[in-house]
Write an enzyme that holds these catalytic residues in place. Structure first.
Site, mmCIF file in Angstrom:
data_model
loop_
_atom_site.group_PDB
_atom_site.id
_atom_site.type_symbol
_atom_site.label_atom_id
_atom_site.label_comp_id
_atom_site.label_asym_id
_atom_site.label_seq_id
_atom_site.Cartn_x
_atom_site.Cartn_y
_atom_site.Cartn_z
ATOM 1 N N TYR A 169 0.837 -1.196 0.000
ATOM 2 C CA TYR A 169 0.000 0.000 0.000
ATOM 3 C C TYR A 169 0.873 1.247 0.000
ATOM 4 O O TYR A 169 0.582 2.229 -0.698
ATOM 5 C CB TYR A 169 -0.933 -0.008 1.224
ATOM 6 C CG TYR A 169 -1.898 -1.157 1.209
ATOM 7 C CD1 TYR A 169 -3.055 -1.115 0.438
ATOM 8 C CD2 TYR A 169 -1.650 -2.304 1.959
ATOM 9 C CE1 TYR A 169 -3.942 -2.188 0.412
ATOM 10 C CE2 TYR A 169 -2.529 -3.379 1.941
ATOM 11 C CZ TYR A 169 -3.673 -3.311 1.171
ATOM 12 O OH TYR A 169 -4.547 -4.371 1.138
ATOM 13 N N ASN A 216 -12.416 -1.341 -4.994
ATOM 14 C CA ASN A 216 -12.234 -1.680 -6.410
ATOM 15 C C ASN A 216 -13.433 -2.496 -6.891
ATOM 16 O O ASN A 216 -13.697 -3.573 -6.376
ATOM 17 C CB ASN A 216 -10.939 -2.484 -6.575
ATOM 18 C CG ASN A 216 -10.781 -3.084 -7.949
ATOM 19 O OD1 ASN A 216 -11.351 -2.627 -8.919
ATOM 20 N ND2 ASN A 216 -9.975 -4.134 -8.019
ATOM 21 N N CYS A 238 -6.419 -5.910 -7.479
ATOM 22 C CA CYS A 238 -6.256 -5.471 -6.085
ATOM 23 C C CYS A 238 -5.695 -6.589 -5.212
ATOM 24 O O CYS A 238 -5.144 -6.313 -4.146
ATOM 25 C CB CYS A 238 -7.571 -4.933 -5.533
ATOM 26 S SG CYS A 238 -8.972 -6.036 -5.714
ATOM 27 N N HIS A 239 -5.779 -7.834 -5.673
ATOM 28 C CA HIS A 239 -5.216 -8.946 -4.906
ATOM 29 C C HIS A 239 -3.689 -8.892 -4.865
ATOM 30 O O HIS A 239 -3.072 -9.550 -4.037
ATOM 31 C CB HIS A 239 -5.692 -10.295 -5.472
ATOM 32 C CG HIS A 239 -5.289 -10.541 -6.895
ATOM 33 N ND1 HIS A 239 -6.008 -10.028 -7.960
ATOM 34 C CD2 HIS A 239 -4.249 -11.224 -7.429
ATOM 35 C CE1 HIS A 239 -5.423 -10.390 -9.095
ATOM 36 N NE2 HIS A 239 -4.357 -11.121 -8.796
ATOM 37 N N GLU A 243 -0.779 -16.960 -9.595
ATOM 38 C CA GLU A 243 0.022 -16.089 -10.446
ATOM 39 C C GLU A 243 1.523 -16.316 -10.291
ATOM 40 O O GLU A 243 2.291 -16.012 -11.197
ATOM 41 C CB GLU A 243 -0.315 -14.621 -10.184
ATOM 42 C CG GLU A 243 -1.674 -14.233 -10.711
ATOM 43 C CD GLU A 243 -1.938 -12.741 -10.642
ATOM 44 O OE1 GLU A 243 -1.034 -11.976 -10.234
ATOM 45 O OE2 GLU A 243 -3.045 -12.332 -11.005
#
Length: 178
Positions: free
Chosen positions: A107, A130, A138-139, A165
């Site tokens: 953040y 979001n 946003c993850h 990912e």
């Protein structure tokens, strides 16, 4: 002298629900453009009646790209979006789109990138609002210590998305990422 008022016609909303490895996803389009992607039990999820009428028509490309993403064949989405939020929220969401697949940012890093180094909490709040999860990633945002912090879709989903990912298949947890 008489004045006349003009009004903008209300936006037309449509939605559809698609299956995913992370549960059903509700896609919402505003005037034919993707404006929301919600998971079940998602924080800040509007009531169902706000999604408009069921209609899969506007979602063909979004569904195709989501399927390719979940198959591990797509790392960057190219879908027009209609994101409704404050100017600050939209600036945070634009920063989220810059986080590469398989990477994370804190953040604080996002706040720094926005030229507002003291705004990490505000970035976190905007991140949580979001409206287009997964596509606006946003993850991929984590706490300063590297820990997973809140996620509107639930920390388990966040952990699984990050593991997916990073090549961990989404099943082995966040250890594959760090």
């Amino acid at each position: 002298m008489a004045t006349t008022a003009t009004t903008t016609p209300p936006a037309t909303k449509r939605h559809t629900v698609v299956d995913s490895p992370y549960g059903p996803l509700t896609l919402v389009a505003t005037d034919g453009v993707l404006s929301a992607l919600y998971m079940t039990d998602q924080r800040h999820r509007p009531p169902q009646e706000a999604f408009g009428v069921p209609d899969p028509e506007p979602f063909g490309e979004a569904i195709r790209q989501l399927a390719a993403y979940f198959a591990g064949e797509l790392t960057t989405f190219e879908i027009p979006l209609c994101l409704d939020g404050t100017p600050f929220q939209r600036s945070v969401w634009a920063e989220l789109l810059k986080i590469p697949y398989g990477e994370t940012r804190t953040y604080g890093e996002l706040a720094e990138n926005l030229g507002k180094p003291g705004a990490s909490r505000a970035v976190g709040l905007a991140n949580g609002k979001n409206p287009v999860g997964i596509i606006v990633p946003c993850h991929r945002v984590i706490g300063a210590s590297g820990s997973l912090t809140g996620y509107g879709g639930g920390l388990d989903r966040k952990q699984r998305l990050l593991a997916f990912e990073s090549g961990g298949g989404g099943q082995s947890g966040v250890q594959a990422l760090f």
